[in-house]
Motif scaffolding. Structure first.
Motif, PDB file in Angstrom:
ATOM      1  N   ARG A  15     -14.105  12.237 -33.686  1.00  0.00           N
ATOM      2  CA  ARG A  15     -15.043  12.169 -34.819  1.00  0.00           C
ATOM      3  C   ARG A  15     -15.943  10.970 -34.628  1.00  0.00           C
ATOM      4  O   ARG A  15     -15.675  10.090 -33.813  1.00  0.00           O
ATOM      5  CB  ARG A  15     -14.302  12.076 -36.140  1.00  0.00           C
ATOM      6  N   LEU A  16     -17.038  10.961 -35.403  1.00  0.00           N
ATOM      7  CA  LEU A  16     -17.910   9.796 -35.386  1.00  0.00           C
ATOM      8  C   LEU A  16     -17.138   8.574 -35.863  1.00  0.00           C
ATOM      9  O   LEU A  16     -16.293   8.673 -36.760  1.00  0.00           O
ATOM     10  CB  LEU A  16     -19.111  10.014 -36.305  1.00  0.00           C
ATOM     11  N   ASP A  21     -13.394   1.927 -39.028  1.00  0.00           N
ATOM     12  CA  ASP A  21     -12.853   1.778 -37.676  1.00  0.00           C
ATOM     13  C   ASP A  21     -13.186   0.422 -37.055  1.00  0.00           C
ATOM     14  O   ASP A  21     -12.848   0.175 -35.898  1.00  0.00           O
ATOM     15  CB  ASP A  21     -13.419   2.878 -36.767  1.00  0.00           C
ATOM     16  N   THR A  22     -13.819  -0.467 -37.797  1.00  0.00           N
ATOM     17  CA  THR A  22     -14.293  -1.728 -37.233  1.00  0.00           C
ATOM     18  C   THR A  22     -13.162  -2.546 -36.614  1.00  0.00           C
ATOM     19  O   THR A  22     -13.306  -3.078 -35.512  1.00  0.00           O
ATOM     20  CB  THR A  22     -15.049  -2.565 -38.285  1.00  0.00           C
ATOM     21  N   ALA A  48     -18.827  -5.513 -33.009  1.00  0.00           N
ATOM     22  CA  ALA A  48     -18.071  -4.279 -33.240  1.00  0.00           C
ATOM     23  C   ALA A  48     -18.745  -3.434 -34.319  1.00  0.00           C
ATOM     24  O   ALA A  48     -18.859  -2.210 -34.189  1.00  0.00           O
ATOM     25  CB  ALA A  48     -16.627  -4.601 -33.626  1.00  0.00           C
ATOM     26  N   VAL A  49     -19.218  -4.083 -35.360  1.00  0.00           N
ATOM     27  CA  VAL A  49     -19.970  -3.384 -36.413  1.00  0.00           C
ATOM     28  C   VAL A  49     -21.223  -2.750 -35.810  1.00  0.00           C
ATOM     29  O   VAL A  49     -21.544  -1.593 -36.091  1.00  0.00           O
ATOM     30  CB  VAL A  49     -20.335  -4.350 -37.567  1.00  0.00           C
ATOM     31  N   GLY A  74      -2.820   9.803 -36.151  1.00  0.00           N
ATOM     32  CA  GLY A  74      -4.109   9.279 -36.588  1.00  0.00           C
ATOM     33  C   GLY A  74      -4.481   7.969 -35.924  1.00  0.00           C
ATOM     34  O   GLY A  74      -5.521   7.381 -36.236  1.00  0.00           O
ATOM     35  N   SER A  75      -3.651   7.498 -34.995  1.00  0.00           N
ATOM     36  CA  SER A  75      -3.906   6.220 -34.323  1.00  0.00           C
ATOM     37  C   SER A  75      -5.162   6.284 -33.462  1.00  0.00           C
ATOM     38  O   SER A  75      -5.421   7.284 -32.795  1.00  0.00           O
ATOM     39  CB  SER A  75      -2.720   5.845 -33.428  1.00  0.00           C
ATOM     40  N   PHE A  76      -5.901   5.190 -33.457  1.00  0.00           N
ATOM     41  CA  PHE A  76      -7.081   5.057 -32.617  1.00  0.00           C
ATOM     42  C   PHE A  76      -6.637   4.947 -31.172  1.00  0.00           C
ATOM     43  O   PHE A  76      -5.809   4.110 -30.826  1.00  0.00           O
ATOM     44  CB  PHE A  76      -7.851   3.807 -33.038  1.00  0.00           C
ATOM     45  N   ILE A  77      -7.181   5.806 -30.310  1.00  0.00           N
ATOM     46  CA  ILE A  77      -6.853   5.785 -28.887  1.00  0.00           C
ATOM     47  C   ILE A  77      -7.989   5.162 -28.087  1.00  0.00           C
ATOM     48  O   ILE A  77      -7.760   4.459 -27.124  1.00  0.00           O
ATOM     49  CB  ILE A  77      -6.536   7.211 -28.389  1.00  0.00           C
TER      50      ILE A  77
END
Length: 121
Positions: A15-16, A21-22, A48-49, A74-77
């Motif tokens: 997803r976008l 997600d910062t 990062a922003v 749901g973890s960020f990979i």
């Protein structure tokens, strides 16, 4: 395909990226182990922003990046996308980054390869 629409593979959800997600993007792009593979130096929190904002509106641009997340947890990979889209030459540069805890588990093969074709008689 609408580039803003989320999609999935067997283990991944794409997803976008958004401002929630910062912290994950900052962790990813400021970690020394990760950054040794990037062409950019480690980022700070404000950068990062800016990374997230840079990829926020993908339609019609020559670059795009999706956030990749584990479908179960749901973890960020990491992120996966393209740069330098050249429609005339029909070529693009693919880029990706996977958090080091997920290295060597076949996530990029899954992300980049189309699903197997099945034929019936």
């Amino acid at each position: 395909m609408n580039l803003s629409e989320p999609f999935t593979t067997s283990r991944l959800h794409f997803r976008l990226l958004n401002q929630s997600d910062t912290d994950a993007v900052y962790k990813q792009f400021s970690d020394p182990d990760m950054c040794r593979y990037f062409s950019e130096p480690p980022c700070d929190y404000n950068e990062a922003v800016e990374i997230i904002e840079h990829y926020a509106q993908p339609e019609g641009k020559d670059h795009h990046r999706y956030g990749m997340f584990d479908r179960e947890t749901g973890s960020f990979i990491g992120t996966c996308g393209y740069h330098y889209w050249d429609a005339e030459r029909k070529q693009v540069e693919i880029g990706y980054d996977i958090w080091k805890d997920y290295w060597g588990q076949g996530y990029m093969s899954e992300a980049l390869l189309p699903p197997p074709l099945s034929f019936s008689r």
